[in-house]
Design an enzyme around this catalytic site. Structure first.
Site, PDB file in Angstrom:
ATOM      1  N   HIS A 112      31.651  46.097  33.245  1.00 56.43           N
ATOM      2  CA  HIS A 112      32.454  46.969  34.114  1.00 56.43           C
ATOM      3  C   HIS A 112      31.790  48.336  34.341  1.00 56.43           C
ATOM      4  O   HIS A 112      32.343  49.165  35.073  1.00 56.43           O
ATOM      5  CB  HIS A 112      33.851  47.179  33.531  1.00 56.43           C
ATOM      6  CG  HIS A 112      34.695  45.940  33.508  1.00 56.43           C
ATOM      7  ND1 HIS A 112      34.978  45.215  34.646  1.00 56.43           N
ATOM      8  CD2 HIS A 112      35.302  45.284  32.489  1.00 56.43           C
ATOM      9  CE1 HIS A 112      35.721  44.169  34.330  1.00 56.43           C
ATOM     10  NE2 HIS A 112      35.923  44.187  33.033  1.00 56.43           N
ATOM     11  N   HIS A 153      37.508  38.576  33.814  1.00 55.12           N
ATOM     12  CA  HIS A 153      37.641  39.746  34.686  1.00 55.12           C
ATOM     13  C   HIS A 153      36.416  39.859  35.582  1.00 55.12           C
ATOM     14  O   HIS A 153      35.285  39.627  35.136  1.00 55.12           O
ATOM     15  CB  HIS A 153      37.783  41.020  33.845  1.00 55.12           C
ATOM     16  CG  HIS A 153      38.929  40.987  32.888  1.00 55.12           C
ATOM     17  ND1 HIS A 153      38.839  40.408  31.639  1.00 55.12           N
ATOM     18  CD2 HIS A 153      40.195  41.460  32.992  1.00 55.12           C
ATOM     19  CE1 HIS A 153      39.996  40.523  31.011  1.00 55.12           C
ATOM     20  NE2 HIS A 153      40.839  41.151  31.808  1.00 55.12           N
ATOM     21  N   ASP A 240      37.063  35.256  27.791  1.00 55.80           N
ATOM     22  CA  ASP A 240      38.506  35.470  27.882  1.00 55.80           C
ATOM     23  C   ASP A 240      39.174  34.571  28.915  1.00 55.80           C
ATOM     24  O   ASP A 240      40.338  34.768  29.252  1.00 55.80           O
ATOM     25  CB  ASP A 240      38.822  36.942  28.176  1.00 55.80           C
ATOM     26  CG  ASP A 240      37.874  37.587  29.152  1.00 55.80           C
ATOM     27  OD1 ASP A 240      37.070  36.861  29.777  1.00 55.80           O
ATOM     28  OD2 ASP A 240      37.919  38.819  29.290  1.00 55.80           O
TER      29      ASP A 240
END
Length: 444
Positions: A112, A153, A240
């Protein structure tokens, strides 16, 4: 004794001295349980699998990739540099031929972290894969590289770093951004005008299970990789998507992760997210290691695994099948860049590409506004400039001269830095000159 088909190097760095909080899911236990599991299962007794210690990324390693304001030490800890150094160690093992492949099981994560860094967002301060990739290019010569991000994500930071790079293919498989942080990663995000189609997002619906992930691998990811023909494949190995992860909504299994890596055949894997610390990560990491090493993983099974309970429904399968029909054309037949299109993707004004961004650093609570511009040059990939301000603080300037810079872009890059210094418009000025390996920072 078992023997690995592929010589695998494993690098551990649990970062004992870094955590967001003692009970935060991003903490050292993410790797400690995995270490115990791998040793209990006798992974390191397999001939051809070895464990290594991480290196420490230098300030220059970070500044080769990022504009850090006020500076690298102001936005990182030593643990961040060791995490990036673990990824660099994995790269060196592969590039020197000591190992066929390598897995950097390190934290803090990095995908990120964007081109500009003012702090931490999504638990990430610096982009450890990007630091590793640019180390490879600096030390071993330029390479075409594909990054396949399997974190739940969207890898918005990696997307941002390589938005303008036609020699880096970024593919992100993630939970649809309409349902999960960071709210990005949609198919129309295809890259800058010189790299259209080199950024491919695959937003998957909640409750996608092994069937959906393997469908995407077979029908989207593999055909694109086969066409791009990268020199190296990097797996940004977020975990995840697992059905027990506490902060996501997917239904992937440990054996599914192993099968994905068997199909992907990454040269290097770098750990990203994954927060089911006891119930998933030890089994996922074991499965990935076995798959990368070319060892049978068919007996991998995590607690509470019931394939019927996590099977995706027919509507989810139909939705993913339609994605698989539509998405490949965005790579094979990318649309021309639309100068009057979505302003969030940037616009063209004269010979300049301009993009305005508002970025929120959710971990540190920082708001940033920036304007980036890229010279659309016929001779090289263009001079990059970014003006940035965090929380109404001082203006900062970053200038990057590309690795293939023509004389005009190189000269103009130094002129931009000199003008910024003379006029005193910016509190901090940073130059990244990839052509001459010149990395300079000024602060006032």
């Amino acid at each position: 004794m078992l023997k690995a088909k592929n010589k695998l190097g494993i690098i551990f760095f649990p970062a004992f001295d870094w955590a967001i909080s003692p009970t935060h899911p991003e903490r050292q236990e993410r790797l400690l349980y995995t270490q115990d599991q791998l040793r209990e299962e006798g992974l390191f007794d397999i001939e051809g699998i070895g464990e290594y210690k991480p290196d420490v990324a230098s300030i220059e390693d970070v500044e080769r990739v990022h504009f850090c304001f006020p500076d690298v030490n102001g936005v990182t800890t030593r643990s961040h540099r060791i995490s990036a150094g673990g990824a660099i160690k994995a790269a060196d093992l592969v590039m020197t031929g000591e190992r066929d492949c390598a897995f950097a099981m390190v934290r803090p994560p990095g995908h990120h972290a964007m081109k500009v860094v003012h702090g931490s967002r999504g638990f990430c301060n610096i982009n450890i894969e990007a630091v590793m990739i640019e180390h490879i290019r600096e030390k071993y010569g330029h390479r075409k590289i594909a990054i396949v991000d399997t974190d739940c994500h969207h890898g918005d930071g990696t997307q941002d770093v390589y938005w303008h790079d036609p020699d880096t293919l970024f593919i992100s498989m993630h939970q649809d951004g309409r349902t999960l942080y960071p709210g990005s990663g949609f198919p129309q995000e295809l890259g800058g005008p010189n790299a259209m189609g080199k950024n491919i997002n695959i937003p998957l619906p909640p409750n996608t299970s092994d069937e959906g992930f393997m469908m995407v691998m077979e029908q989207v990811v593999k055909p694109i990789l086969d066409d791009f023909q990268p020199d190296l494949i990097i797996n940004s190995a977020g975990q995840d998507n697992h059905f027990t992860d506490p902060i996501t909504d997917m239904n992937f299994s440990a054996k599914g992760y192993a099968a994905l890596n068997e199909m992907l055949k990454p040269d290097i894997a770098v750990l990203e997210g994954g927060y089911s610390i006891q119930g998933a990560l030890p089994y996922i990491n074991l499965g990935i290691c076995l798959a990368m090493a070319g060892v049978d993983y068919s007996n991998i099974r995590e607690p509470n695994y019931n394939p019927e309970q996590i099977r995706q429904d027919s509507r989810t399968t139909e939705y993913i099948a339609e994605l698989c029909r539509q998405l490949p054309r965005l790579y094979f037949e990318p649309p021309a860049f639309n100068a009057k299109g979505d302003s969030r993707q940037g616009v063209i004004s004269g010979d300049m590409f301009i993009r305005h961004k508002q970025i929120y650093y959710d971990t540190d609570g920082i708001n940033e506004v920036q304007q980036e511009s890229l010279t659309l040059c016929d001779q090289c990939r263009g001079l990059y400039k970014v003006e940035t301000r965090a929380d109404s603080g001082p203006m900062c300037l970053g200038v990057e001269i590309p690795i293939d810079a023509c004389p005009d872009c190189r000269t103009r890059g130094y002129e931009l830095v000199e003008d910024g210094l003379v006029k005193g418009t910016y509190r901090y000025v940073q130059l990244i000159n990839r052509l001459d390996k010149d990395y300079v920072r000024y602060g006032f």
